[in-house]
Design a protein around this motif. Structure first.
Motif, PDB file in Angstrom:
ATOM      1  N   ARG A  55       0.834  -1.207   0.000  1.00 28.80           N
ATOM      2  CA  ARG A  55       0.000   0.000   0.000  1.00 28.80           C
ATOM      3  C   ARG A  55       0.867   1.255   0.000  1.00 28.80           C
ATOM      4  NH1 ARG A  55      -5.323  -0.546   0.718  1.00 28.80           N
ATOM      5  NH2 ARG A  55      -6.002  -2.686   1.017  1.00 28.80           N
ATOM      6  N   HIS A 163      -0.574   3.712  -6.653  1.00 27.99           N
ATOM      7  CA  HIS A 163      -1.615   4.399  -5.880  1.00 27.99           C
ATOM      8  C   HIS A 163      -2.950   4.415  -6.637  1.00 27.99           C
ATOM      9  CE1 HIS A 163      -0.860   7.950  -8.439  1.00 27.99           C
ATOM     10  NE2 HIS A 163      -2.056   8.346  -8.046  1.00 27.99           N
ATOM     11  N   ARG A 165      -5.656   2.759  -7.398  1.00 30.39           N
ATOM     12  CA  ARG A 165      -6.293   1.496  -7.015  1.00 30.39           C
ATOM     13  C   ARG A 165      -7.734   1.693  -6.550  1.00 30.39           C
ATOM     14  NH1 ARG A 165      -1.692   1.537  -3.100  1.00 30.39           N
ATOM     15  NH2 ARG A 165      -2.335   2.506  -1.151  1.00 30.39           N
ATOM     16  N   THR A 166      -8.334   2.840  -6.882  1.00 28.82           N
ATOM     17  CA  THR A 166      -9.742   3.034  -6.540  1.00 28.82           C
ATOM     18  C   THR A 166     -10.484   3.230  -7.856  1.00 28.82           C
ATOM     19  OG1 THR A 166      -8.919   4.235  -4.621  1.00 28.82           O
ATOM     20  CG2 THR A 166     -11.293   4.313  -4.999  1.00 28.82           C
ATOM     21  N   ARG A 169     -12.466   6.557  -9.068  1.00 29.52           N
ATOM     22  CA  ARG A 169     -12.341   7.361  -7.843  1.00 29.52           C
ATOM     23  C   ARG A 169     -12.935   8.764  -7.999  1.00 29.52           C
ATOM     24  NH1 ARG A 169      -6.915   9.817  -4.997  1.00 29.52           N
ATOM     25  NH2 ARG A 169      -7.758   9.890  -2.897  1.00 29.52           N
ATOM     26  N   LYS A 177      -3.128  11.162  -1.740  1.00 26.98           N
ATOM     27  CA  LYS A 177      -2.811   9.978  -2.522  1.00 26.98           C
ATOM     28  C   LYS A 177      -3.018   8.767  -1.620  1.00 26.98           C
ATOM     29  CE  LYS A 177       0.506  10.684  -6.162  1.00 26.98           C
ATOM     30  NZ  LYS A 177       1.879  10.572  -6.568  1.00 26.98           N
ATOM     31  N   GLU A 178      -3.477   7.663  -2.185  1.00 26.42           N
ATOM     32  CA  GLU A 178      -3.692   6.448  -1.403  1.00 26.42           C
ATOM     33  C   GLU A 178      -2.404   6.013  -0.700  1.00 26.42           C
ATOM     34  OE1 GLU A 178      -4.684   7.098  -4.425  1.00 26.42           O
ATOM     35  OE2 GLU A 178      -6.634   6.215  -4.866  1.00 26.42           O
ATOM     36  N   THR A 179      -1.255   6.200  -1.388  1.00 28.61           N
ATOM     37  CA  THR A 179       0.015   5.772  -0.801  1.00 28.61           C
ATOM     38  C   THR A 179       0.358   6.594   0.453  1.00 28.61           C
ATOM     39  OG1 THR A 179       0.929   7.066  -2.628  1.00 28.61           O
ATOM     40  CG2 THR A 179       1.217   4.699  -2.747  1.00 28.61           C
ATOM     41  N   THR A 209     -10.167   8.815   1.632  1.00 29.77           N
ATOM     42  CA  THR A 209      -8.952   8.020   1.364  1.00 29.77           C
ATOM     43  C   THR A 209      -8.456   7.268   2.604  1.00 29.77           C
ATOM     44  OG1 THR A 209      -8.426   9.883  -0.066  1.00 29.77           O
ATOM     45  CG2 THR A 209      -6.809   8.124   0.041  1.00 29.77           C
ATOM     46  N   GLU A 213      -8.360   3.088   2.847  1.00 32.34           N
ATOM     47  CA  GLU A 213      -7.102   2.364   3.093  1.00 32.34           C
ATOM     48  C   GLU A 213      -7.174   1.604   4.411  1.00 32.34           C
ATOM     49  OE1 GLU A 213      -4.330   1.981   1.063  1.00 32.34           O
ATOM     50  OE2 GLU A 213      -5.668   2.912  -0.391  1.00 32.34           O
ATOM     51  N   PRO A 223      -4.539  -4.476  -2.057  1.00 28.78           N
ATOM     52  CA  PRO A 223      -4.898  -3.321  -2.872  1.00 28.78           C
ATOM     53  C   PRO A 223      -4.811  -3.599  -4.374  1.00 28.78           C
ATOM     54  CG  PRO A 223      -2.751  -2.999  -1.824  1.00 28.78           C
ATOM     55  CD  PRO A 223      -3.358  -4.224  -1.211  1.00 28.78           C
ATOM     56  N   ASN A 280     -16.838   5.862  -3.425  1.00 26.59           N
ATOM     57  CA  ASN A 280     -15.511   5.242  -3.544  1.00 26.59           C
ATOM     58  C   ASN A 280     -15.459   3.898  -2.815  1.00 26.59           C
ATOM     59  OD1 ASN A 280     -14.456   7.243  -5.168  1.00 26.59           O
ATOM     60  ND2 ASN A 280     -13.691   8.461  -3.448  1.00 26.59           N
TER      61      ASN A 280
END
Ligand SMILES: C[S@@+](CC[C@H](N)C(=O)[O-])C[C@H]1O[C@@H](n2cnc3c(N)ncnc32)[C@H](O)[C@@H]1O
Length: 397
Positions: A55, A163, A165-166, A169, A177-179, A209, A213, A223, A280
């Motif tokens: 992730r 990142h 991965r949605t 989104r 950012k997801e990361t 977000t 996560e 993910p 989301n």
């Protein structure tokens, strides 16, 4: 036994230790944090596993070789010497990402051109035909990294940044950012806290977000399962059997994890943000997150024990003036002290004095990059009811 491969997982500056820890917990071997990346080595399976489960990583690169290139000819020769027909067919497509400069190679576009020429010439000299270039959806992405006249040539196993991965989104004004959201949650030890029965509240969730996560971590959902394509998908060296095994294992874990309780509460004062966050979660097939439209000033403890608060308040040029941002941080600090005693909070804050307005003394301050902006991640154990006056020497990380 075959020689282990060397992989590089990339991340933002300051993200290295958290990423290294995540990769070690995944069982990966010889994990070493470097600047803006983490190196590890093992069989190809380990690189694919990092693509599926990490992730915190932005990309996972498989190193092919490293050599000294004092000039453009040496770069060309070093790249052309690799067995490219094992990686790409002449009917395939290619992109070269080149990062770095030297006295002889001052322009990244020129460096990329040299590497591309060496690859296509090498394939043409063996098979009579050459692959084409495709910048958008190539079959193979070659990454060339140049520093101190040393060139590292790698294959980009991730393809699009991890990142992404949605699916579909929906985003608000300043999405994380997801990361980075994952980095904050890993820094806060959320996976262990979730297993121990703690709850998580994001009182200013925006597009959700942190909550998404956090739910993925708590429910043991990989993910990468939602991505249909990686950089290795059309690589000639791809081991489909190993990948299928990893994916089957991940589905198994995700089915088992779906029975875990999801004690995650995502709130925002803006109803359109809450609706985006819900959409989301729906896109990711995540259920169990409690979404509600509520000002953070109404936050109250949930669950049977103190838990974790993560917050990304509005701040900075894009969202608010400094005075407005200070008022929000002051009000958030008051709410936390008066209503959430015993909880831990991880709060993103801009560099500078704004975070003083919280009136909470951080147990630790971590530096992170939110896009191009360096920020603080304040780690607070909420144990005081009265505001703390911060001295100016409390500011630097
Ligand atoms: C920087 S954004 C959060 C972005 C989010 N982390 C994401 O990834 O999309 C800040 C959020 O705080 C919300 N907000 C501002 N004041 C608030 C308040 N008093 N109570 C709750 N939410 C508030 C805004 O509506 C906005 O969605």
């Amino acid at each position: 036994m075959s020689t282990p491969e060397t992989f590089t997982a990339t991340c933002s500056l300051h993200g290295e230790e958290v990423l290294a820890q995540e990769l070690r917990r995944m069982g990966l071997q010889r994990v070493v944090a470097e600047s803006g990346s983490v190196r590890f080595s093992g069989p190809l399976r380990d690189g694919l596993k990092a693509c599926l489960w990490s992730r915190a990583a932005s990309r996972v690169l498989l190193r092919l070789c490293r050599f000294e290139a004092m000039d453009a000819d040496a770069l060309y020769e070093g790249v052309a010497a690799l067995p490219w027909t094992e990686h790409l067919s002449p009917d395939g497509t290619l992109r070269v990402d080149f990062v770095g400069r030297s006295l002889a190679i001052r322009d990244e576009r020129f460096g990329a051109q040299k590497v591309k020429d060496a690859i296509v010439d090498s394939i043409r000299s063996r098979l009579g035909r050459r692959p084409n270039i495709d910048r958008e959806e190539p079959d193979l992405i070659v990454n060339a990294h140049l520093r101190n006249n040393l060139v590292t040539i790698s294959l980009d196993l991730s393809g699009d940044s991890l990142h992404l991965r949605t699916p579909g989104r929906q985003i608000g004004m300043a999405p994380l950012k997801e990361t980075l959201a994952a980095h904050v949650l890993l820094q806060a030890d959320w996976p262990r806290r979730a297993r121990a029965g703690e709850s998580l509240i994001d009182p200013m969730c925006g597009s959700g977000t942190f909550a998404l996560e956090a739910a993925g971590m708590a429910l043991d959902s990989a993910p990468g399962l939602v991505r249909t394509r990686f950089g290795f998908t059309r690589w000639l060296g791809h081991d489909g059997a190993v990948w299928s095994e990893l994916v089957a294992e991940a589905w198994e874990r995700s089915r088992a994890g779906a029975n875990e309780p999801c004690r995650i509460h995502a709130r925002d004062i803006d109803p359109s943000a809450v609706s985006m966050a819900e959409q989301n979660a729906y896109g990711l097939g995540l259920s169990g997150i409690e979404f509600s439209c509520q000002p953070f000033e109404d936050m109250r403890p949930v669950g049977d024990r103190p838990g974790l608060i993560v917050a990304n308040p509005p701040y900075g040029e894009r969202l608010e003036s400094t005075e407005t941002a200070e008022a929000i941080y002051r009000s958030l600090g008051n709410t936390l002290r008066q209503q959430m005693l015993g909880w831990d909070a991880f709060i993103l804050a801009p560099m500078g004095r704004v975070s003083h307005s919280l009136g909470l003394k951080p147990r630790a301050r971590h530096l992170v990059f939110n896009g191009p902006r360096e920020c603080r991640l304040l780690e607070v154990a909420i144990s005081e009811t009265a505001p703390i006056r911060m001295r100016s020497d409390d500011v630097p990380c």
